[in-house]
Design a protein around this motif. Structure first.
Motif, PDB file in Angstrom:
ATOM      1  N   VAL A  26       0.872  -1.334  -0.154  1.00 49.79           N
ATOM      2  CA  VAL A  26      -0.004  -0.013  -0.011  1.00 49.79           C
ATOM      3  C   VAL A  26       0.982   1.191  -0.156  1.00 49.79           C
ATOM      4  CG1 VAL A  26      -1.833   1.164   1.362  1.00 49.79           C
ATOM      5  CG2 VAL A  26      -1.803  -1.104   1.262  1.00 49.79           C
ATOM      6  N   ASN A  27       0.643   2.235  -0.907  1.00 52.31           N
ATOM      7  CA  ASN A  27       1.286   3.456  -0.643  1.00 52.31           C
ATOM      8  C   ASN A  27       0.643   4.365  -0.281  1.00 52.31           C
ATOM      9  OD1 ASN A  27       2.863   5.709  -1.726  1.00 52.31           O
ATOM     10  ND2 ASN A  27       2.421   5.532  -3.822  1.00 52.31           N
ATOM     11  N   ILE A  28       0.977   4.845   0.819  1.00 50.73           N
ATOM     12  CA  ILE A  28       0.328   5.926   1.735  1.00 50.73           C
ATOM     13  C   ILE A  28      -0.052   7.173   0.891  1.00 50.73           C
ATOM     14  CG2 ILE A  28       2.347   6.983   2.782  1.00 50.73           C
ATOM     15  CD1 ILE A  28      -0.866   6.433   4.534  1.00 50.73           C
ATOM     16  N   MET A  29       0.913   7.358  -0.059  1.00 48.30           N
ATOM     17  CA  MET A  29       0.674   8.918  -0.673  1.00 48.30           C
ATOM     18  C   MET A  29      -0.746   8.718  -1.743  1.00 48.30           C
ATOM     19  SD  MET A  29       2.900  11.036   0.011  1.00 48.30           S
ATOM     20  CE  MET A  29       4.295  11.611  -0.171  1.00 48.30           C
ATOM     21  N   SER A  30      -1.215   7.649  -2.043  1.00 47.78           N
ATOM     22  CA  SER A  30      -2.122   7.483  -2.808  1.00 47.78           C
ATOM     23  C   SER A  30      -3.480   7.782  -1.989  1.00 47.78           C
ATOM     24  CB  SER A  30      -2.335   6.213  -3.515  1.00 47.78           C
ATOM     25  OG  SER A  30      -2.333   5.311  -2.203  1.00 47.78           O
ATOM     26  N   TYR A  31      -3.328   7.818  -0.564  1.00 48.82           N
ATOM     27  CA  TYR A  31      -4.569   8.208   0.388  1.00 48.82           C
ATOM     28  C   TYR A  31      -4.308   9.299   0.977  1.00 48.82           C
ATOM     29  CZ  TYR A  31      -5.855   3.508  -0.300  1.00 48.82           C
ATOM     30  OH  TYR A  31      -6.334   2.046  -1.060  1.00 48.82           O
ATOM     31  N   LEU A  32      -3.289   9.951   0.825  1.00 53.68           N
ATOM     32  CA  LEU A  32      -2.952  11.145   1.479  1.00 53.68           C
ATOM     33  C   LEU A  32      -4.067  12.451   1.188  1.00 53.68           C
ATOM     34  CD1 LEU A  32      -0.729  12.091   3.478  1.00 53.68           C
ATOM     35  CD2 LEU A  32       0.527  13.040   1.407  1.00 53.68           C
ATOM     36  N   TYR A  33      -4.427  12.334  -0.249  1.00 57.46           N
ATOM     37  CA  TYR A  33      -5.527  13.287  -0.370  1.00 57.46           C
ATOM     38  C   TYR A  33      -6.750  12.924   0.466  1.00 57.46           C
ATOM     39  CZ  TYR A  33      -9.392  14.963  -3.282  1.00 57.46           C
ATOM     40  OH  TYR A  33     -10.411  15.566  -3.881  1.00 57.46           O
ATOM     41  N   ILE A  47      -7.127  11.354   3.527  1.00 53.79           N
ATOM     42  CA  ILE A  47      -6.942  11.714   4.665  1.00 53.79           C
ATOM     43  C   ILE A  47      -7.072  13.307   5.097  1.00 53.79           C
ATOM     44  CG2 ILE A  47      -5.021  11.732   6.550  1.00 53.79           C
ATOM     45  CD1 ILE A  47      -4.069   8.900   5.202  1.00 53.79           C
ATOM     46  N   GLY A  48      -6.355  13.996   3.998  1.00 50.87           N
ATOM     47  CA  GLY A  48      -6.612  15.518   4.269  1.00 50.87           C
ATOM     48  C   GLY A  48      -7.781  15.847   4.320  1.00 50.87           C
ATOM     49  N   LEU A  49      -8.764  15.534   3.269  1.00 45.60           N
ATOM     50  CA  LEU A  49     -10.080  15.886   3.244  1.00 45.60           C
ATOM     51  C   LEU A  49     -11.130  15.160   4.345  1.00 45.60           C
ATOM     52  CD1 LEU A  49     -10.809  15.675  -0.481  1.00 45.60           C
ATOM     53  CD2 LEU A  49     -10.515  17.688   0.904  1.00 45.60           C
ATOM     54  N   VAL A  77      -9.490  24.901  17.560  1.00 46.33           N
ATOM     55  CA  VAL A  77      -8.888  23.768  17.046  1.00 46.33           C
ATOM     56  C   VAL A  77      -9.763  23.378  15.387  1.00 46.33           C
ATOM     57  CG1 VAL A  77     -10.591  22.218  18.162  1.00 46.33           C
ATOM     58  CG2 VAL A  77      -8.372  21.319  17.455  1.00 46.33           C
ATOM     59  N   GLY A  78     -11.027  23.541  15.227  1.00 48.19           N
ATOM     60  CA  GLY A  78     -11.519  23.144  13.967  1.00 48.19           C
ATOM     61  C   GLY A  78     -10.937  23.847  12.885  1.00 48.19           C
ATOM     62  N   PHE A  79     -10.832  25.215  13.159  1.00 45.87           N
ATOM     63  CA  PHE A  79     -10.177  26.226  11.975  1.00 45.87           C
ATOM     64  C   PHE A  79      -8.774  25.417  11.559  1.00 45.87           C
ATOM     65  CE2 PHE A  79      -7.249  29.813  10.990  1.00 45.87           C
ATOM     66  CZ  PHE A  79      -7.978  29.956   9.809  1.00 45.87           C
ATOM     67  N   TYR A  80      -8.049  25.241  12.321  1.00 47.73           N
ATOM     68  CA  TYR A  80      -6.709  24.670  12.248  1.00 47.73           C
ATOM     69  C   TYR A  80      -6.441  23.329  11.663  1.00 47.73           C
ATOM     70  CZ  TYR A  80      -5.334  28.633  14.830  1.00 47.73           C
ATOM     71  OH  TYR A  80      -5.391  30.131  15.387  1.00 47.73           O
ATOM     72  N   LEU A  81      -7.410  22.391  11.997  1.00 48.87           N
ATOM     73  CA  LEU A  81      -7.689  21.168  11.326  1.00 48.87           C
ATOM     74  C   LEU A  81      -8.090  21.187   9.919  1.00 48.87           C
ATOM     75  CD1 LEU A  81      -9.467  19.059  14.124  1.00 48.87           C
ATOM     76  CD2 LEU A  81      -7.044  18.606  13.108  1.00 48.87           C
ATOM     77  N   VAL A  82      -9.059  22.125   9.664  1.00 48.57           N
ATOM     78  CA  VAL A  82      -9.261  22.604   8.158  1.00 48.57           C
ATOM     79  C   VAL A  82      -7.937  23.065   7.217  1.00 48.57           C
ATOM     80  CG1 VAL A  82     -11.054  24.006   6.858  1.00 48.57           C
ATOM     81  CG2 VAL A  82     -11.719  22.842   8.698  1.00 48.57           C
ATOM     82  N   ILE A  83      -7.418  23.895   7.894  1.00 53.28           N
ATOM     83  CA  ILE A  83      -6.412  24.418   7.186  1.00 53.28           C
ATOM     84  C   ILE A  83      -5.337  23.291   7.171  1.00 53.28           C
ATOM     85  CG2 ILE A  83      -4.540  26.076   7.172  1.00 53.28           C
ATOM     86  CD1 ILE A  83      -7.166  27.390   6.854  1.00 53.28           C
ATOM     87  N   ALA A  84      -5.002  22.628   8.052  1.00 50.88           N
ATOM     88  CA  ALA A  84      -4.039  21.548   7.984  1.00 50.88           C
ATOM     89  C   ALA A  84      -4.524  20.648   6.750  1.00 50.88           C
ATOM     90  CB  ALA A  84      -3.739  20.669   9.253  1.00 50.88           C
ATOM     91  N   GLY A  85      -5.837  19.996   6.940  1.00 52.84           N
ATOM     92  CA  GLY A  85      -6.437  19.103   6.072  1.00 52.84           C
ATOM     93  C   GLY A  85      -6.323  19.500   4.494  1.00 52.84           C
ATOM     94  N   TRP A  86      -6.627  20.983   4.319  1.00 55.92           N
ATOM     95  CA  TRP A  86      -6.304  21.442   2.974  1.00 55.92           C
ATOM     96  C   TRP A  86      -4.861  21.083   2.474  1.00 55.92           C
ATOM     97  CZ3 TRP A  86      -9.345  26.549   4.111  1.00 55.92           C
ATOM     98  CH2 TRP A  86     -10.539  26.361   3.968  1.00 55.92           C
ATOM     99  N   VAL A  87      -3.969  21.417   3.409  1.00 56.74           N
ATOM    100  CA  VAL A  87      -2.508  21.347   2.967  1.00 56.74           C
ATOM    101  C   VAL A  87      -2.195  19.815   2.669  1.00 56.74           C
ATOM    102  CG1 VAL A  87      -0.311  21.440   3.873  1.00 56.74           C
ATOM    103  CG2 VAL A  87      -2.029  23.425   4.235  1.00 56.74           C
ATOM    104  N   VAL A  88      -2.484  19.118   3.625  1.00 58.33           N
ATOM    105  CA  VAL A  88      -2.525  17.589   3.307  1.00 58.33           C
ATOM    106  C   VAL A  88      -2.927  17.048   2.087  1.00 58.33           C
ATOM    107  CG1 VAL A  88      -2.957  15.213   4.426  1.00 58.33           C
ATOM    108  CG2 VAL A  88      -1.837  17.120   5.805  1.00 58.33           C
ATOM    109  N   ALA A  89      -4.217  17.484   1.816  1.00 65.48           N
ATOM    110  CA  ALA A  89      -4.927  16.996   0.543  1.00 65.48           C
ATOM    111  C   ALA A  89      -4.345  17.516  -0.810  1.00 65.48           C
ATOM    112  CB  ALA A  89      -6.415  17.491   0.737  1.00 65.48           C
ATOM    113  N   LEU A  90      -3.862  18.771  -0.664  1.00 67.06           N
ATOM    114  CA  LEU A  90      -2.888  19.461  -1.733  1.00 67.06           C
ATOM    115  C   LEU A  90      -1.681  18.793  -1.990  1.00 67.06           C
ATOM    116  CD1 LEU A  90      -3.498  23.251  -1.194  1.00 67.06           C
ATOM    117  CD2 LEU A  90      -3.990  21.921  -3.132  1.00 67.06           C
TER     118      LEU A  90
END
Length: 133
Positions: A5-12, A14-16, A114-127
């Motif tokens: 399993v390649n974790i990079m394929s699921y990073l998008y 996970i971010g969303l 915390v929710g605001f920062y999770l949304v921002i971090a999720g966008w970065v991880v998904a990008l």
């Protein structure tokens, strides 16, 4: 052995998922009032804030679904951009509306929790997941 399993394929995905979880957590606190993303959705007086909040959540959920539905895989980046555009629209709505929205908009980062920062971090991880193959 099994398939590697390649974790990079699921990073998008996970971010969303982090974006969706952050949307459900408290995003802003103004005095004793904490509000998650669903508190900004008001169909009686829909405006920029309602549209932005809906786009954040719907874009994240649609992106997660697109990860697992082959016919929608070409739209994954569009769903992520819709979610990010929803965040921009939400900020514009805070700055243009009155009342509690104006108070949050003036000290935007000061009122974020915390929710605001999770949304921002999720966008970065998904990008990162969207562009890293």
């Amino acid at each position: 052995m099994g398939k590697k399993v390649n974790i990079m394929s699921y990073l998008y995905c996970i971010g969303l998922a982090i974006v969706a979880i952050g949307f459900c957590c408290p995003m802003f606190k103004l005095g004793p009032i904490e509000s998650n993303g669903f508190k900004f959705i008001n169909f009686d007086n829909s405006g920029f804030v309602t549209i932005g909040a809906l786009l954040i959540f719907v874009g994240a959920i649609a992106g997660i679904v697109a990860q697992f539905v082959k016919q929608l895989s070409g739209l994954k980046l569009i769903f992520l951009l819709v979610s990010i555009a929803g965040g921009i629209i939400l900020v514009v709505g805070f700055l243009t509306n009155g009342g509690i929205y104006k108070a949050i908009g003036k000290g935007f980062i000061k009122h974020a929790v915390v929710g605001f920062y999770l949304v921002i971090a999720g966008w970065v991880v998904a990008l990162i997941g969207a562009f890293k193959k």
